[in-house]
Write a protein that holds these residues in place. Structure first.
Motif, PDB file in Angstrom:
ATOM      1  N   CYS A  95      58.920  52.830  47.317  1.00  0.00           N
ATOM      2  CA  CYS A  95      57.223  51.956  47.357  1.00  0.00           C
ATOM      3  C   CYS A  95      56.592  52.984  46.341  1.00  0.00           C
ATOM      4  N   THR A  96      56.973  53.701  45.855  1.00  0.00           N
ATOM      5  CA  THR A  96      56.429  55.082  45.417  1.00  0.00           C
ATOM      6  C   THR A  96      56.675  54.639  43.742  1.00  0.00           C
ATOM      7  N   ARG A  97      57.710  54.806  43.774  1.00  0.00           N
ATOM      8  CA  ARG A  97      58.702  54.331  42.369  1.00  0.00           C
ATOM      9  C   ARG A  97      57.746  54.084  41.695  1.00  0.00           C
ATOM     10  N   PRO A  98      58.339  54.085  40.323  1.00  0.00           N
ATOM     11  CA  PRO A  98      58.638  52.804  39.226  1.00  0.00           C
ATOM     12  C   PRO A  98      59.069  51.286  39.585  1.00  0.00           C
ATOM     13  N   SER A  99      58.237  50.199  38.920  1.00  0.00           N
ATOM     14  CA  SER A  99      58.760  49.043  39.095  1.00  0.00           C
ATOM     15  C   SER A  99      60.249  48.882  38.489  1.00  0.00           C
ATOM     16  N   ASP A 100      60.721  49.479  37.287  1.00  0.00           N
ATOM     17  CA  ASP A 100      61.827  50.138  36.901  1.00  0.00           C
ATOM     18  C   ASP A 100      62.995  50.695  37.360  1.00  0.00           C
ATOM     19  N   TYR A 101      62.866  51.388  38.305  1.00  0.00           N
ATOM     20  CA  TYR A 101      63.460  52.327  38.482  1.00  0.00           C
ATOM     21  C   TYR A 101      64.445  51.964  40.052  1.00  0.00           C
ATOM     22  N   TYR A 102      65.973  52.232  40.215  1.00  0.00           N
ATOM     23  CA  TYR A 102      66.628  51.526  40.921  1.00  0.00           C
ATOM     24  C   TYR A 102      67.771  52.827  40.899  1.00  0.00           C
ATOM     25  N   LEU A 103      67.337  53.463  40.746  1.00  0.00           N
ATOM     26  CA  LEU A 103      68.401  54.506  41.137  1.00  0.00           C
ATOM     27  C   LEU A 103      68.383  54.489  43.050  1.00  0.00           C
ATOM     28  N   TYR A 104      67.427  54.033  43.186  1.00  0.00           N
ATOM     29  CA  TYR A 104      67.547  54.681  44.547  1.00  0.00           C
ATOM     30  C   TYR A 104      68.251  53.376  45.683  1.00  0.00           C
ATOM     31  N   LEU A 105      68.948  52.103  45.181  1.00  0.00           N
ATOM     32  CA  LEU A 105      69.962  51.105  45.514  1.00  0.00           C
ATOM     33  C   LEU A 105      71.625  52.304  45.439  1.00  0.00           C
ATOM     34  N   TYR A 159      60.357  67.468  44.580  1.00  0.00           N
ATOM     35  CA  TYR A 159      60.470  67.775  43.307  1.00  0.00           C
ATOM     36  C   TYR A 159      60.522  65.911  42.497  1.00  0.00           C
ATOM     37  N   SER A 160      61.443  65.326  42.613  1.00  0.00           N
ATOM     38  CA  SER A 160      61.268  63.969  42.559  1.00  0.00           C
ATOM     39  C   SER A 160      59.496  63.410  42.591  1.00  0.00           C
ATOM     40  N   ASP A 161      58.811  63.677  43.678  1.00  0.00           N
ATOM     41  CA  ASP A 161      57.539  63.082  43.449  1.00  0.00           C
ATOM     42  C   ASP A 161      56.913  63.908  42.710  1.00  0.00           C
ATOM     43  N   LEU A 162      57.044  65.179  41.941  1.00  0.00           N
ATOM     44  CA  LEU A 162      56.442  66.280  41.222  1.00  0.00           C
ATOM     45  C   LEU A 162      56.637  65.356  39.989  1.00  0.00           C
ATOM     46  N   ARG A 163      58.190  65.040  38.950  1.00  0.00           N
ATOM     47  CA  ARG A 163      57.988  64.916  38.342  1.00  0.00           C
ATOM     48  C   ARG A 163      57.954  63.666  37.929  1.00  0.00           C
ATOM     49  N   ILE A 164      57.820  62.072  38.538  1.00  0.00           N
ATOM     50  CA  ILE A 164      57.308  60.795  38.205  1.00  0.00           C
ATOM     51  C   ILE A 164      55.551  60.975  38.481  1.00  0.00           C
ATOM     52  N   GLN A 165      55.316  60.715  36.752  1.00  0.00           N
ATOM     53  CA  GLN A 165      54.177  59.976  37.053  1.00  0.00           C
ATOM     54  C   GLN A 165      53.443  58.579  38.229  1.00  0.00           C
ATOM     55  N   GLU A 166      54.762  58.612  38.706  1.00  0.00           N
ATOM     56  CA  GLU A 166      53.346  57.149  39.025  1.00  0.00           C
ATOM     57  C   GLU A 166      53.308  57.492  40.867  1.00  0.00           C
ATOM     58  N   ALA A 167      54.126  58.158  40.747  1.00  0.00           N
ATOM     59  CA  ALA A 167      53.993  59.000  42.370  1.00  0.00           C
ATOM     60  C   ALA A 167      52.497  60.386  42.356  1.00  0.00           C
ATOM     61  N   THR A 171      68.717  47.446  55.025  1.00  0.00           N
ATOM     62  CA  THR A 171      69.316  46.578  54.407  1.00  0.00           C
ATOM     63  C   THR A 171      67.999  45.302  53.850  1.00  0.00           C
ATOM     64  N   VAL A 172      67.999  45.056  55.074  1.00  0.00           N
ATOM     65  CA  VAL A 172      66.812  44.087  54.364  1.00  0.00           C
ATOM     66  C   VAL A 172      64.974  44.611  54.219  1.00  0.00           C
ATOM     67  N   SER A 173      65.118  46.160  54.570  1.00  0.00           N
ATOM     68  CA  SER A 173      63.670  46.604  53.838  1.00  0.00           C
ATOM     69  C   SER A 173      63.680  46.926  52.678  1.00  0.00           C
ATOM     70  N   GLU A 174      64.949  47.408  52.327  1.00  0.00           N
ATOM     71  CA  GLU A 174      65.566  47.573  51.087  1.00  0.00           C
ATOM     72  C   GLU A 174      65.250  46.096  50.381  1.00  0.00           C
ATOM     73  N   VAL A 175      65.610  45.521  50.493  1.00  0.00           N
ATOM     74  CA  VAL A 175      65.700  44.067  50.241  1.00  0.00           C
ATOM     75  C   VAL A 175      64.165  43.463  49.728  1.00  0.00           C
ATOM     76  N   VAL A 176      63.353  43.249  50.769  1.00  0.00           N
ATOM     77  CA  VAL A 176      61.731  43.711  50.640  1.00  0.00           C
ATOM     78  C   VAL A 176      61.433  44.560  49.492  1.00  0.00           C
ATOM     79  N   VAL A 177      61.663  45.613  49.330  1.00  0.00           N
ATOM     80  CA  VAL A 177      60.902  46.117  48.605  1.00  0.00           C
ATOM     81  C   VAL A 177      62.158  46.133  47.305  1.00  0.00           C
ATOM     82  N   PHE A 178      62.545  45.593  47.057  1.00  0.00           N
ATOM     83  CA  PHE A 178      63.169  45.291  45.507  1.00  0.00           C
ATOM     84  C   PHE A 178      62.361  43.826  45.100  1.00  0.00           C
TER      85      PHE A 178
END
Length: 275
Positions: A110-120, A48-56, A149-156
């Motif tokens: 990686c497919t989420r907006p650059s200001d999207y921080y809920l995944y943290l 549902y979030s993939d369909l709702r977020i325009q960048e995705a 932890t390392v993979s998410e820090v790199v993405v961030f």
């Protein structure tokens, strides 16, 4: 024999470690099944979030494919853990599952907006879950949590808009605290579980020795047919035996013979008077 390695939090005896893991294997499998079910639900629910977020939207076909592959891998890992009785196979399967989930989660972020921080916040929950609930060797838990932890820090750092310095320090501190608390808690849990298992084995061994000792103790009970003249006792086979023989056969008592004063005077009157 019961010594626990302070670094790996495992018994130094391979045989004892194997007994410990086999004793709790059924309970560990139930936890693994629950985690895998949650991962599968996670893969499907966030469509549902993939369909709702325009960048995705431009990634929608790839996202749906990745989520489908994630569910299929979860099913494969589930079948391997269900059919295996080897703790080594199950540990490596869980490790592969956690790494696959980390890669899947990083790709989704990686497919989420650059200001999207809920995944943290979700990643912090994943760190605690991997440490405190997913049963595995401590070294595998540390590896899988370090990987996510390392993979998410790199993405961030590479794909997201870095907020102000205070927020960035707070995020880094949150991840460090989650890793430290999770590692400390799961290490204590591994050690305490093995100490409890050692105490249980010692108690079981002591109880067995106690039962063996009780089995060797012979007791006399019930009515014993005894001759009123010669004082012989009739056993279960109908044989009449001297009372000392019968008691020796049916108890731990042993006899040593002597003469009481009355019998000594009756049998040896002259000698007993001199004494």
């Amino acid at each position: 024999m019961d010594r626990i390695n302070p670094i790996t939090a495992r018994f130094e005896s391979a045989e004892l470690e194997h007994r410990f893991r086999q004793e709790y294997l059924a309970a560990d499998k139930k936890k693994i099944y629950i985690v895998m079910a949650l991962v599968a639900i996670y893969c499907l629910t966030f469509v549902y979030s993939d369909l709702r977020i325009q960048e995705a939207h431009r990634w929608i076909n790839l996202l749906l494919t990745v989520r489908f592959v994630g569910v299929c891998l979860t099913l494969i890992f589930f079948l391997i853990c269900r059919r295996s009785r080897s703790e080594d196979v199950i540990d490596r399967t869980v490790l592969a599952g956690m790494i696959s989930f980390s890669l899947f989660n990083s790709f989704i972020n990686c497919t989420r907006p650059s200001d999207y921080y809920l995944y943290l916040f979700i990643d912090l929950v994943n760190v605690f879950t991997m440490y405190l609930y997913v049963p595995n060797r401590l070294i595998y838990q540390v590896f899988s949590v370090t990987f996510i932890t390392v993979s998410e820090v790199v993405v961030f750092l590479c794909l997201k808009k870095i907020p102000d310095s205070v927020s960035m320090l707070a995020i880094i501190a949150a991840f460090l605290a989650a890793n430290f608390i999770g590692l400390f808690s799961t290490h204590n849990c591994h050690v305490s579980n093995r100490r409890a298992f050692s105490a249980w084995l010692a108690e079981k061994k002591l109880r067995q020795r106690y039962e063996d000792a009780l089995g060797q103790i012979k007791t006399l009970s019930g009515l014993l047919p005894i001759c009123s003249s010669c004082k012989r006792i009739r056993d279960d086979q109908g044989d009449w035996k001297r009372i000392e023989v019968y008691i020796s056969e049916h108890s731990q008592a042993e006899f040593t013979h002597g003469l009481c004063p009355d019998c000594a005077r009756r049998l040896y009157p002259g000698f007993s008077e001199k004494l």
